[in-house]
Design a protein around this motif. Structure first.
Motif, PDB file in Angstrom:
ATOM      1  N   GLY A 304     160.120 102.405  -1.879  1.00 14.26           N
ATOM      2  CA  GLY A 304     158.924 102.977  -2.477  1.00 14.26           C
ATOM      3  C   GLY A 304     158.380 102.154  -3.736  1.00 14.26           C
ATOM      4  N   ARG A 305     158.892 101.165  -4.013  1.00 17.61           N
ATOM      5  CA  ARG A 305     158.262 100.251  -4.988  1.00 17.61           C
ATOM      6  C   ARG A 305     156.733  99.854  -4.756  1.00 17.61           C
ATOM      7  N   MET A 306     156.300  99.806  -6.130  1.00 23.86           N
ATOM      8  CA  MET A 306     154.843  99.461  -6.126  1.00 23.86           C
ATOM      9  C   MET A 306     154.677  97.750  -6.219  1.00 23.86           C
ATOM     10  N   GLU A 307     153.735  97.073  -5.503  1.00 24.45           N
ATOM     11  CA  GLU A 307     153.547  95.903  -5.244  1.00 24.45           C
ATOM     12  C   GLU A 307     151.939  95.551  -5.354  1.00 24.45           C
ATOM     13  N   ALA A 308     151.716  94.964  -6.248  1.00 25.46           N
ATOM     14  CA  ALA A 308     150.115  94.633  -6.749  1.00 25.46           C
ATOM     15  C   ALA A 308     149.940  93.213  -6.713  1.00 25.46           C
ATOM     16  N   PRO A 309     149.754  92.535  -5.549  1.00 24.92           N
ATOM     17  CA  PRO A 309     149.413  91.118  -5.615  1.00 24.92           C
ATOM     18  C   PRO A 309     147.954  90.660  -6.769  1.00 24.92           C
ATOM     19  N   PHE A 310     147.992  89.545  -7.228  1.00 20.98           N
ATOM     20  CA  PHE A 310     146.791  89.191  -7.964  1.00 20.98           C
ATOM     21  C   PHE A 310     146.698  87.674  -7.998  1.00 20.98           C
ATOM     22  N   SER A 372     158.786 105.698  -8.567  1.00 24.91           N
ATOM     23  CA  SER A 372     159.188 106.874  -7.879  1.00 24.91           C
ATOM     24  C   SER A 372     159.449 108.183  -8.825  1.00 24.91           C
ATOM     25  N   GLU A 373     160.021 107.810  -9.875  1.00 25.20           N
ATOM     26  CA  GLU A 373     160.375 109.029 -10.966  1.00 25.20           C
ATOM     27  C   GLU A 373     159.374 109.370 -11.961  1.00 25.20           C
ATOM     28  N   HIS A 374     158.046 108.516 -11.926  1.00 23.22           N
ATOM     29  CA  HIS A 374     157.061 108.940 -12.912  1.00 23.22           C
ATOM     30  C   HIS A 374     156.318 110.146 -12.021  1.00 23.22           C
ATOM     31  N   PRO A 375     155.727 111.046 -13.174  1.00 22.82           N
ATOM     32  CA  PRO A 375     154.780 112.268 -12.819  1.00 22.82           C
ATOM     33  C   PRO A 375     153.868 111.936 -11.817  1.00 22.82           C
ATOM     34  N   TRP A 376     153.069 110.490 -12.104  1.00 20.26           N
ATOM     35  CA  TRP A 376     151.838 110.368 -11.227  1.00 20.26           C
ATOM     36  C   TRP A 376     152.121 109.559  -9.969  1.00 20.26           C
ATOM     37  N   ALA A 377     153.647 109.660  -9.300  1.00 20.96           N
ATOM     38  CA  ALA A 377     153.830 108.995  -8.268  1.00 20.96           C
ATOM     39  C   ALA A 377     153.100 109.656  -7.074  1.00 20.96           C
ATOM     40  N   LEU A 404     149.327 105.676  -6.274  1.00 21.65           N
ATOM     41  CA  LEU A 404     150.411 105.022  -6.941  1.00 21.65           C
ATOM     42  C   LEU A 404     151.751 105.199  -5.985  1.00 21.65           C
ATOM     43  N   PRO A 405     152.218 103.937  -5.593  1.00 19.45           N
ATOM     44  CA  PRO A 405     153.313 104.287  -4.800  1.00 19.45           C
ATOM     45  C   PRO A 405     154.811 104.687  -5.318  1.00 19.45           C
ATOM     46  N   GLY A 406     155.170 105.372  -4.554  1.00 13.66           N
ATOM     47  CA  GLY A 406     156.691 106.226  -5.043  1.00 13.66           C
ATOM     48  C   GLY A 406     157.616 106.233  -3.899  1.00 13.66           C
ATOM     49  N   ARG A 407     158.997 106.609  -4.189  1.00 14.62           N
ATOM     50  CA  ARG A 407     159.698 106.945  -2.826  1.00 14.62           C
ATOM     51  C   ARG A 407     159.114 108.411  -2.162  1.00 14.62           C
ATOM     52  N   LEU A 413     164.285 120.149   1.849  1.00 13.58           N
ATOM     53  CA  LEU A 413     164.493 120.624   0.750  1.00 13.58           C
ATOM     54  C   LEU A 413     164.474 119.628  -0.331  1.00 13.58           C
ATOM     55  N   ALA A 414     164.683 118.421  -0.165  1.00 14.41           N
ATOM     56  CA  ALA A 414     164.823 117.244  -1.540  1.00 14.41           C
ATOM     57  C   ALA A 414     163.152 117.128  -1.567  1.00 14.41           C
ATOM     58  N   LYS A 415     162.183 117.227  -0.577  1.00 16.08           N
ATOM     59  CA  LYS A 415     160.906 117.172  -0.870  1.00 16.08           C
ATOM     60  C   LYS A 415     160.202 118.279  -1.881  1.00 16.08           C
ATOM     61  N   ALA A 416     160.743 119.472  -1.425  1.00 20.34           N
ATOM     62  CA  ALA A 416     160.125 120.752  -2.307  1.00 20.34           C
ATOM     63  C   ALA A 416     160.977 120.570  -3.740  1.00 20.34           C
ATOM     64  N   ILE A 417     162.042 120.097  -3.812  1.00 20.19           N
ATOM     65  CA  ILE A 417     162.813 119.913  -5.326  1.00 20.19           C
ATOM     66  C   ILE A 417     161.807 119.043  -6.091  1.00 20.19           C
ATOM     67  N   VAL A 418     161.373 117.632  -5.372  1.00 18.75           N
ATOM     68  CA  VAL A 418     160.623 116.694  -6.101  1.00 18.75           C
ATOM     69  C   VAL A 418     159.589 117.174  -6.356  1.00 18.75           C
ATOM     70  N   GLU A 419     158.489 118.003  -5.534  1.00 17.11           N
ATOM     71  CA  GLU A 419     157.368 118.513  -5.893  1.00 17.11           C
ATOM     72  C   GLU A 419     157.318 119.226  -7.102  1.00 17.11           C
TER      73      GLU A 419
END
Length: 865
Positions: A304-310, A372-377, A404-407, A413-419
């Motif tokens: 789930g890590r973000m990868e931004a090439p530049f 992944s733990e950021h509110p904007w994920a 914004l990529p995230g896990r 059940l895990a998806k509901a808790i994360v939401e």
């Protein structure tokens, strides 16, 4: 004092050169002591002239320092002459005599005062004089005392010498001549006035300096910000400077100053007016702003890590840069918890990676981070890049709009808790709704929660959130703490307990089925398929080992097994991944169902193949049951700890359940936890019911303590029947179980004292020690099976050629193991060593004080092995 004229001729001849050298040493000694201030002043003045300080300081300062230096030199010279006295030959003879033992020179010049005329006394005197004369022949020149520490306590002479050393290295004797040019009325008749000039580009450009005297062309280019230095020699006023490149308007020095310096800030002209003067047209080359752009879309990488090439470039090199991520609120789907406006939150700023050894004028890199733990994920964001060079010029990229990529979580059940965690971080005003949704999700845990502990942790987090909301104390710390707890629960639910091979396989199949239903990226599909392959391989290895243990009985009964080769299974997995990547989800789901049915058939066959258990297997089953019972006691202690800090929780929960459940189940519906089915579950429910009744009577803690004591007694009985006595692994298993027993005793004592927190810690230590003991016992059993291989395995192979195959049709090695260790592994303790290494990796990965890079590396090792 000894007179040299009184020396015997023979002694005088022998002492001629030592006496002369001693005299020279005395002259040097007295000269140094008298004139060290003079030569210190002269050396300091010479060093200053060689370094060209007279050309840098104002003329008045130079003349003032020069006058002071002359006066200091005259004063120290006069004092030196007064303090110096020329040594005589008698002084030298006295100094030489003091260096010899017994003062022999004075002895041979003395006359006999007592006993003159007495032959015996005269004989003794002559013998004494002869012995002293012999000793005087060994005289050597006395060393002069040149130490000046007492006379120069501040070491000023060394300061002057240091200055002269620096001047010799970096100065020139030719600069001393410039002092004569500063004399009033002095004119350089032969050569006339002269000048020198330099242009020094900024250091970050890496360009060389330019010597203006060597530039004959009328114009040239220099980087903007270059430093120009002009020096005039000769008669002051004969040469003057005119320039239009510095844009100076204030504090402009006279054009005839001997030394002038300024920066090139614009294109213009530099002119030296006067004899031998010259003019140049300078073009100031402006430092371009750096350029930076995205080199592709922002993608989601592994985990789930973000990868931004530049790509970034600059004429003289990029020195730093940042990536800024802001929420694209207009593109957010405003529903559920995202309906209300979000709380203000600072943009995300990341330092872009800069190449260390490569060329910074143009390079390509990738910004990698985990949000992944950021509110904007997994929400729409706008990202932009900024690059800076050494001149603090900035260049910005065009914004890129992306998610914004995230896990991603595949367990519902895990998806509901994360939401709900995201909604809480979006705005704390969502807290009541979050608590209500989480209560609804966990209302009937049967079939939803795989672990009672996870269920209890979730309910505890919900109650704590509700309490804070009712008290109006929903601070930032409480929100962050609740979000961290929900994230940990989601991870625990998503990843589950991967210690059991079959459980890990089922978990991988469930996550893959969820991905097929909801869609997943190619990276997520590859990650899930790799997890399925590893889980399947581990499960098949476990099956092969179990078949090896009961293989003899199977062959005697002539059982037949469905075979499937490893290549066929690999082809099936590859086909499954190919269907998912092509988007043919219906066919992929059908193939996954076939794979699941095949594994279930293997599990049924495994259960039918069981024969009589060995003592080691019986001990393992007993310890596993003890571990399950200890887990149940720990869960009950956790519930009691909650009720201790919230006495009204039980009554409130009962009322809530009665209101929510109209079928009469009441509180029992909430506490019929997962994993409590069968006999163990019945005992757990009976224990809970009994505990509740005794708590109403004031004896609940004693009931838990008694159950803990009974479990301790059962562990003692199992320790007495434990196999493998005398082996290293068996002794290690007994030691671990001993620690488990001590931890159980501590837990029992804490339960009797109603210290539930301490009891939970001790119970956790007991469970960890039990697991370690079971691992060591399994290693002892594996070692014993290896030693019992050999001949029995060969007989089994001769009786039934097909009986040595595992469910995938692979040939089994000795004792049913797949393949053979021949020419691959050396030594008898390879498996134990591998287990030790794996345990050490797990231990280090749990130490959060280690660097983030090391923890990521350890996590990748655990995921791979």
């Amino acid at each position: 004092m000894t007179d040299p004229a009184e020396l015997p001729p023979e002694a005088a001849a022998r002492l001629t050169w030592p006496l002369r050298l001693t005299l020279v040493g005395l002259v040097a000694e007295r000269g140094v002591r008298a004139f060290w201030p003079l030569w210190s002043v002269l050396i300091a003045a010479l060093a200053a002239l060689m370094l060209g300080l007279q050309d840098m300081l104002p003329l008045e300062v130079v003349w003032g320092v020069g006058v002071l230096s002359v006066l200091a030199a005259l004063w120290t010279a006069v004092r030196g002459i007064q303090a110096f006295s020329w040594p005589s030959r008698s002084d030298a003879l006295e100094r030489l005599d003091r260096t010899l033992p017994g003062r022999p020179i004075a002895a041979i010049t003395d006359a006999q005062a007592i006993g003159a005329g007495d032959p015996a006394s005269e004989a003794v005197w002559r013998a004494h004089v002869a012995r002293m004369a012999e000793r005087a022949r060994e005289a050597k020149a006395a060393k002069p005392d040149l130490q000046l520490a007492t006379r120069d306590p501040y070491a000023l002479r060394y300061v002057a010498l240091m200055g002269l050393t620096v001047a010799l290295l970096f100065g020139s004797f030719l600069r001393v001549a410039s002092v004569a040019e500063m004399a009033p009325g002095n004119q350089v008749v032969a050569s006339g006035p002269s000048w020198e000039g330099w242009v020094e580009p900024p250091l970050y450009t890496g360009l060389p300096s330019l010597y203006l005297n060597d530039i004959s062309r009328s114009g040239f280019e220099v980087p903007e910000g270059s430093r120009v230095t002009i020096r005039f020699y000769g008669e002051i006023g004969a040469l003057s400077l005119n320039e239009t490149v510095s844009t100076r308007t204030e504090d402009i020095p006279p054009a005839t100053d001997p030394v002038q310096a300024f920066d090139v800030l614009q294109s213009g002209t530099i002119e030296i007016a006067g004899p031998g003067g010259q003019s140049w047209d300078l073009t100031a080359v402006e430092d371009e702003n750096p350029s930076i752009e995205f080199d592709g879309p922002i993608t989601q990488g592994e985990g789930g890590r973000m990868e931004a090439p530049f790509v970034a470039s600059d004429d003289y090199g990029v020195t730093s840069g940042t990536m800024t991520v802001t929420l694209d609120l207009g593109e957010v789907e405003r529903r559920y918890g995202l309906t209300i406006d979000p709380e203000p939150r600072d943009p995300i700023e990341l330092d872009i990676p800069i190449t260390i050894s490569g060329d910074r004028t143009q390079f390509a890199e990738t910004v990698v981070d985990d949000f992944s733990e950021h509110p904007w994920a997994n929400l729409p964001v706008s990202a932009s890049l900024t690059a800076r060079d050494a001149a603090e010029h900035e260049g910005m990229s065009a914004p890129q709009f992306a998610t914004l990529p995230g896990r991603r979580f595949f367990d519902p059940l895990a998806k509901a808790i994360v939401e709900q965690r995201r909604d809480l971080l979006w705005n704390r005003a969502n807290a009541p709704r979050v608590a209500q949704v989480l209560r609804a999700v966990s209302f009937q845990p049967e079939g939803i929660f795989r672990s009672e502990t996870v269920y209890l942790k979730l309910r505890y987090a919900v109650r704590r959130l509700e309490t804070r909301v009712s008290l109006g104390r929903l601070t930032d710390e409480v929100v962050d703490e609740t979000a961290a707890a929900l994230w940990g629960l989601a991870l625990e639910i998503e990843e589950g307990d991967l210690g059991d091979a079959l459980e890990r396989l089922r978990r991988a199949q469930d996550r893959l089925a969820e991905a097929i239903e909801n869609g997943a990226t190619d990276e997520e599909i590859a990650e899930l398929m790799q997890e399925l392959r590893e889980a399947m391989q581990e499960y098949m290895n476990q099956l092969a080992q179990q078949q090896g243990e009961g293989q003899q009985q199977e062959m005697a009964e002539g059982q037949e097994m469905q075979e499937m080769t490893g290549e066929q299974l690999q082809d099936m997995l590859d086909r499954l991944q190919e269907l998912m990547e092509q988007g043919r989800m219906a066919e992929a789901q059908q193939l996954l169902d076939q794979l699941r049915q095949m594994m279930e058939n293997m599990q049924v066959a495994e259960g039918q193949q069981g024969g009589q258990q060995s003592p080691g297997e019986q001990a393992m089953e007993g310890l596993a049951e003890t571990l399950r019972e200890q887990q149940g006691l720990s869960d009950q202690a956790f519930r009691d700890l909650q009720e201790q800090y919230n006495p009204n929780a039980q009554a409130g929960q009962s009322s809530e359940n009665e209101g929510e459940s109209g079928d009469g189940e009441g509180r029992g519906a909430e506490h019929d936890q997962p994993g409590t089915g069968g006999e163990g579950g019945q005992q757990g429910r009976e224990g809970q019911s009994g505990s509740q009744q005794q708590q109403q009577q004031g004896g609940g803690e004693g009931s838990l303590a008694d159950r803990q004591q009974a479990l301790r007694n059962e562990l003692n009985r199992q320790q007495q029947n434990l196999p493998g006595a005398g082996t290293p692994e068996g002794d290690a298993a007994r030691e671990s179980l001993g620690r488990a027993g001590e931890a159980m005793d501590d837990a029992e004592q804490a339960l009797r004292e109603e210290d539930f927190a301490e009891a939970l810690d001790s119970q956790s230590q007991a469970m960890e020690a039990l697991r370690e003991g079971m691992r060591e016992l399994a290693e002892q059993m594996a070692e014993q099976q290896q030693q019992q291989g050999g001949q029995q395995g060969q007989q089994l192979g001769q009786n039934d050629p097909n009986g040595s195959r595992d469910p995938l049709g692979r040939e089994a090695g000795e004792n049913g193991r797949i393949g053979t260790d021949e020419q691959l592994l050396q030594g008898d303790d390879v498996y134990r060593r591998a287990r030790e290494l794996l345990d050490e990796i797990r231990k280090r990965s749990g130490e959060q004080n280690r660097p983030t890079e090391e923890l990521d590396y350890l996590k990748r090792l655990l995921e791979r092995f």
